[in-house]
Design a protein around this motif. Sequence first.
Motif, short mmCIF file in Angstrom:
data_model
loop_
_atom_site.label_atom_id
_atom_site.label_comp_id
_atom_site.label_asym_id
_atom_site.label_seq_id
_atom_site.Cartn_x
_atom_site.Cartn_y
_atom_site.Cartn_z
N ASN A 232 46.56 37.05 39.63
CA ASN A 232 46.37 38.23 40.48
C ASN A 232 47.53 39.22 40.33
O ASN A 232 47.33 40.43 40.23
CB ASN A 232 46.22 37.82 41.95
CG ASN A 232 44.77 37.46 42.30
OD1 ASN A 232 43.84 37.98 41.68
ND2 ASN A 232 44.59 36.59 43.27
N GLU B 70 36.98 39.43 42.06
CA GLU B 70 37.16 38.08 41.51
C GLU B 70 38.15 37.27 42.32
O GLU B 70 38.94 37.79 43.11
CB GLU B 70 37.60 38.15 40.05
CG GLU B 70 38.85 38.97 39.83
CD GLU B 70 39.12 39.26 38.36
OE1 GLU B 70 38.44 38.72 37.50
OE2 GLU B 70 40.06 40.04 38.09
N TYR C 252 40.33 41.48 45.46
CA TYR C 252 40.39 40.13 44.93
C TYR C 252 40.69 39.09 46.00
O TYR C 252 41.15 39.40 47.10
CB TYR C 252 41.39 40.03 43.77
CG TYR C 252 42.81 40.51 44.03
CD1 TYR C 252 43.15 41.85 43.80
CD2 TYR C 252 43.81 39.64 44.44
CE1 TYR C 252 44.46 42.29 43.98
CE2 TYR C 252 45.12 40.07 44.61
CZ TYR C 252 45.44 41.40 44.39
OH TYR C 252 46.73 41.84 44.58
#
Lengths: 273, 131
Positions: free
Chosen positions: A17, A10, A40
């Motif tokens: 994060n 993602e 990520y």
Amino acid sequence: MQTWRLLPFERLDGYENMAVDEAVFRESVLSGGPPTLRFYLWKRPVVTIGYGQDVVAEVNLEFCGERNIDIIRRPTGGKAVYHDAELTYSVVASQARPPFKEDIVTTYRAIAACLILGLDRLGIAAELAERGLPDVKDSLEGCCFAVPYRNELLVEGAKICGSAQARSRGHFLQHGSILIDFDALTTSRVMTHTKSDEKDRVRYLERAVTCVRKHAKREFNEETLAHVIGEGFEEEMNMKLQEEELTLNEQTLKKKLLSGKYLTQKWNLEGRT
Amino acid sequence: MSYPDDLLYTRDHTWARVDDTTVTIGITDFAQESLGEIISIDLYPLDSSVKQGEPFGIIESDKTTAELISPVSGDIISVNEDIFDDVGVLECDVYDAGWMIAVEIQDLGELDNLLDCDDYEELVDQAEGRR
């Protein structure tokens, strides 16, 4: 064959994060479970600083403010990183779970071996730095990519991935940036400088740092890069990745860490919660 | 590597020196060596409480932060502030000059949960794959 959990790939903002990485780490300390791997991206450019770094001394706050670059303190050690065109990985596991050991170097080397196999699938020959660079350009000492440590990844002598760890009660979180492209000028400008000429700093960074785009022998995008690095982990660790979402506990903890820590100036600027 | 026999140890590589109800706490040689070059230490302040198995501070080396885990529960009655300015002392003297905090222990029974030097040495040997 053992399985590891693979979290969804993602693109989040920097605050989220960091909150996800720490939530997974804290839950692992509390509840155990299989190792977790996550890949990520970043919604917008961010500078992260190491747990103990002095943000005022290291980061050019004015430049970051003008460019809307978020500044976020990591839970891990190490130096400042400018995150933009990169794939970031994070691993959370028990220190005692083979091939990991309690010593930090063994963990770094084990994860580096996975990254090397993954990058090899794109035709990139990465290797471990056997020692750090002694002649870091002055005023770039606070910048992660200007300082290759032992056991970090180099391609043709230039750093392609920088990593950092946090440890607690027998578990570790290691996350690291695999550079897809490298912007030496912005990387230089997000740091505070008291000495040396900008052209010198940029020239230094262009020599000391490299990126996947420069060395890949076949076409790739962010997803395929994450995929091949994941395959590198599977092969090196002799395990199978199994996609799963965050648990409810992790989601709750993520929200708590977001509002109580990563979205606060107290944490990001002063290192206090 | 051998470990002083007058100390008790945790699985998280901290030691405890017990003097009546005062317990002085630090990290072991093994912890110091596996951390690498230590950059800074952040300890809970005087008068704050710590719990057995919970953090009393964070130590940072060049690429890692590690929580320091308390061997016992109680109030912090002393903090070694000298190590904030000279973390290098941990590389040469973790058991004396490198002590970190002293705690007034609440429950002496908690000491039964700690390891003696032989058990700790065995733990380290296992961690290093020697046993």
